[in-house]
Design a protein around this motif. Structure first.
Motif, PDB file in Angstrom:
ATOM      1  N   LYS A 149       4.576   9.703  -7.483  1.00  0.00           N
ATOM      2  CA  LYS A 149       5.477  10.301  -8.297  1.00  0.00           C
ATOM      3  C   LYS A 149       5.078  10.523 -10.027  1.00  0.00           C
ATOM      4  CE  LYS A 149       9.398   8.999  -5.528  1.00  0.00           C
ATOM      5  NZ  LYS A 149      10.738   8.823  -5.839  1.00  0.00           N
ATOM      6  N   THR A 150       4.044   9.404 -10.075  1.00  0.00           N
ATOM      7  CA  THR A 150       3.561   9.562 -11.771  1.00  0.00           C
ATOM      8  C   THR A 150       2.407  10.131 -11.861  1.00  0.00           C
ATOM      9  OG1 THR A 150       2.181   7.207 -11.316  1.00  0.00           O
ATOM     10  CG2 THR A 150       4.503   7.183 -11.955  1.00  0.00           C
ATOM     11  N   GLY A 151       1.406   9.870 -10.762  1.00  0.00           N
ATOM     12  CA  GLY A 151       0.121  10.920 -11.078  1.00  0.00           C
ATOM     13  C   GLY A 151      -0.908  10.225 -11.975  1.00  0.00           C
ATOM     14  N   ILE A 207      12.586   0.653  -9.965  1.00  0.00           N
ATOM     15  CA  ILE A 207      13.425   1.082  -9.321  1.00  0.00           C
ATOM     16  C   ILE A 207      14.021   2.558  -9.506  1.00  0.00           C
ATOM     17  CG2 ILE A 207      16.074   0.644  -9.190  1.00  0.00           C
ATOM     18  CD1 ILE A 207      15.259  -2.317  -9.328  1.00  0.00           C
ATOM     19  N   LYS A 208      13.980   3.048 -10.987  1.00  0.00           N
ATOM     20  CA  LYS A 208      14.407   4.052 -11.283  1.00  0.00           C
ATOM     21  C   LYS A 208      13.334   5.119 -10.618  1.00  0.00           C
ATOM     22  CE  LYS A 208      15.082   7.157 -14.952  1.00  0.00           C
ATOM     23  NZ  LYS A 208      14.998   7.464 -16.536  1.00  0.00           N
ATOM     24  N   LEU A 209      12.146   4.869 -10.598  1.00  0.00           N
ATOM     25  CA  LEU A 209      11.191   5.904 -10.075  1.00  0.00           C
ATOM     26  C   LEU A 209      11.267   5.963  -8.490  1.00  0.00           C
ATOM     27  CD1 LEU A 209       8.820   7.445 -11.329  1.00  0.00           C
ATOM     28  CD2 LEU A 209       7.357   5.669 -10.360  1.00  0.00           C
ATOM     29  N   ILE A 210      11.634   5.060  -7.677  1.00  0.00           N
ATOM     30  CA  ILE A 210      11.946   5.061  -6.276  1.00  0.00           C
ATOM     31  C   ILE A 210      13.118   5.767  -6.027  1.00  0.00           C
ATOM     32  CG2 ILE A 210      12.704   3.476  -4.389  1.00  0.00           C
ATOM     33  CD1 ILE A 210      10.666   1.306  -5.648  1.00  0.00           C
ATOM     34  N   GLU A 211      14.185   5.657  -6.985  1.00  0.00           N
ATOM     35  CA  GLU A 211      15.438   6.514  -6.671  1.00  0.00           C
ATOM     36  C   GLU A 211      15.281   8.043  -6.889  1.00  0.00           C
ATOM     37  OE1 GLU A 211      18.447   4.408  -8.949  1.00  0.00           O
ATOM     38  OE2 GLU A 211      18.444   2.707  -7.364  1.00  0.00           O
ATOM     39  N   LEU A 212      14.120   8.357  -7.980  1.00  0.00           N
ATOM     40  CA  LEU A 212      14.189   9.866  -8.278  1.00  0.00           C
ATOM     41  C   LEU A 212      13.540  10.519  -6.898  1.00  0.00           C
ATOM     42  CD1 LEU A 212      12.568   9.734 -11.624  1.00  0.00           C
ATOM     43  CD2 LEU A 212      14.881  10.062 -11.213  1.00  0.00           C
ATOM     44  N   LEU A 221       0.869  -1.242  -0.191  1.00  0.00           N
ATOM     45  CA  LEU A 221      -0.064  -0.076  -0.083  1.00  0.00           C
ATOM     46  C   LEU A 221       0.758   1.306  -0.042  1.00  0.00           C
ATOM     47  CD1 LEU A 221      -3.108   1.363   0.050  1.00  0.00           C
ATOM     48  CD2 LEU A 221      -2.707   0.917   2.571  1.00  0.00           C
ATOM     49  N   ALA A 222       1.873   1.179   0.757  1.00  0.00           N
ATOM     50  CA  ALA A 222       2.838   2.516   0.978  1.00  0.00           C
ATOM     51  C   ALA A 222       3.479   2.708  -0.469  1.00  0.00           C
ATOM     52  CB  ALA A 222       3.829   2.338   1.968  1.00  0.00           C
ATOM     53  N   PRO A 233       2.107  -7.295  -7.084  1.00  0.00           N
ATOM     54  CA  PRO A 233       2.131  -6.375  -5.950  1.00  0.00           C
ATOM     55  C   PRO A 233       3.317  -6.378  -5.348  1.00  0.00           C
ATOM     56  CG  PRO A 233      -0.236  -6.741  -6.400  1.00  0.00           C
ATOM     57  CD  PRO A 233       0.587  -8.099  -7.068  1.00  0.00           C
ATOM     58  N   TYR A 234       3.742  -7.404  -4.687  1.00  0.00           N
ATOM     59  CA  TYR A 234       4.922  -7.571  -3.911  1.00  0.00           C
ATOM     60  C   TYR A 234       6.120  -7.226  -4.561  1.00  0.00           C
ATOM     61  CZ  TYR A 234       6.304 -12.285  -5.337  1.00  0.00           C
ATOM     62  OH  TYR A 234       6.596 -13.360  -6.155  1.00  0.00           O
ATOM     63  N   LYS A 235       6.291  -7.280  -6.099  1.00  0.00           N
ATOM     64  CA  LYS A 235       7.390  -7.022  -6.826  1.00  0.00           C
ATOM     65  C   LYS A 235       7.397  -5.411  -7.170  1.00  0.00           C
ATOM     66  CE  LYS A 235       8.279 -11.474  -8.422  1.00  0.00           C
ATOM     67  NZ  LYS A 235       8.410 -12.406  -9.631  1.00  0.00           N
ATOM     68  N   TRP A 236       6.267  -5.020  -6.508  1.00  0.00           N
ATOM     69  CA  TRP A 236       6.448  -3.382  -6.465  1.00  0.00           C
ATOM     70  C   TRP A 236       7.179  -2.924  -5.420  1.00  0.00           C
ATOM     71  CZ3 TRP A 236       0.409  -2.350  -6.926  1.00  0.00           C
ATOM     72  CH2 TRP A 236      -0.067  -2.628  -7.972  1.00  0.00           C
ATOM     73  N   VAL A 237       7.402  -3.856  -4.230  1.00  0.00           N
ATOM     74  CA  VAL A 237       8.106  -3.416  -2.878  1.00  0.00           C
ATOM     75  C   VAL A 237       9.418  -3.905  -3.448  1.00  0.00           C
ATOM     76  CG1 VAL A 237       8.233  -3.832  -0.617  1.00  0.00           C
ATOM     77  CG2 VAL A 237       5.995  -3.444  -1.438  1.00  0.00           C
ATOM     78  N   TYR A 238       9.517  -5.100  -3.796  1.00  0.00           N
ATOM     79  CA  TYR A 238      10.960  -5.796  -4.038  1.00  0.00           C
ATOM     80  C   TYR A 238      11.111  -6.245  -5.421  1.00  0.00           C
ATOM     81  CZ  TYR A 238      10.509  -6.618   0.963  1.00  0.00           C
ATOM     82  OH  TYR A 238      10.269  -6.764   2.132  1.00  0.00           O
ATOM     83  N   PRO A 239      11.507  -5.071  -6.404  1.00  0.00           N
ATOM     84  CA  PRO A 239      11.406  -5.159  -7.656  1.00  0.00           C
ATOM     85  C   PRO A 239      12.609  -6.136  -8.304  1.00  0.00           C
ATOM     86  CG  PRO A 239      12.017  -2.775  -7.197  1.00  0.00           C
ATOM     87  CD  PRO A 239      11.657  -3.809  -5.978  1.00  0.00           C
TER      88      PRO A 239
END
Length: 145
Positions: free
Chosen positions: A61-63, A140-145, A52-53, A74-80
Motif C-alpha cells: 500500500k505504501t511502496g 488502521i487507516k492504511l488497512i481500511e483503505l 509477515l502478511a 511488529p505484533y502491533k502492526w497486526v493488532y494496532p
C-alpha cells in the motif's frame, strides 16, 4: 530561532493551531477505537505469519519501507489497537487533552517547552506514547483503505 519573515510567510500560528486540532481529533478517534476494541480477543497462533502478511500489505500500500511504523513492535502492526489501549492505560483522556494544550501553549511562546510544560521529566515518555498512537492510527487507516 527562525527568521521572522519566514514565520510570517508560513503563518506559523495557524500551522500550530492546525496541527493541534489534527492531533486532538486523532486522540478522539483513538478513544472511539479503544472503546470499540476493548474486548477483542487476540489470536497468538501463527503470529509470525500474520506479521509477515501485514508487512507485505503495508509495503504494497505504501511502496516505501521508510514509512513503516518503527515505534510499534511488529505484533502491533497486526493488532494496532493494542498500542491505542496502551496509550489510554498510560494516562486518561483528560491528561492527554491537557498535555496537548500545554504543548500548544509552549509552542506559541518564546520559552522552551521544558520551561512551561508540567511534569517535564515525563515529556520524553509521553512523546513516545503519542508517536506510537499516531503510528497505530496510521496502520488502521492504511488497512481500511
Amino acid at each position: 530561532m527562525y527568521d521572522e519573515l519566514l514565520v510570517v510567510k508560513k503563518h506559523y500560528p495557524s500551522v500550530l493551531v492546525f496541527a493541534f486540532e489534527r492531533i486532538d481529533k486523532l486522540i478522539d478517534a483513538a478513544l472511539s477505537i479503544n472503546l470499540e476494541k476493548a474486548s477483542e480477543a487476540i489470536d497468538e497462533t501463527k503470529i509470525g505469519a500474520k506479521i509477515l502478511a501485514q508487512v507485505k500489505t503495508l509495503h504494497k500500500k505504501t511502496g516505501k519501507w521508510d514509512l513503516f511504523p518503527y515505534k510499534l513492535k511488529p505484533y502491533k502492526w497486526v493488532y494496532p489497537h493494542l498500542a491505542i489501549k496502551s496509550f489510554f492505560e498510560h494516562q486518561p483522556m483528560s491528561h492527554w487533552k491537557g498535555k496537548l494544550h500545554e504543548i500548544l501553549q509552549a509552542a506559541i511562546s518564546s520559552h522552551s517547552i521544558c520551561a512551561l510544560i508540567s511534569d517535564r521529566n515525563r515529556l520524553n515518555l509521553e512523546c513516545e506514547h503519542l508517536e506510537r498512537l499516531v503510528e497505530a492510527m496510521w496502520v488502521i487507516k492504511l488497512i481500511e483503505l
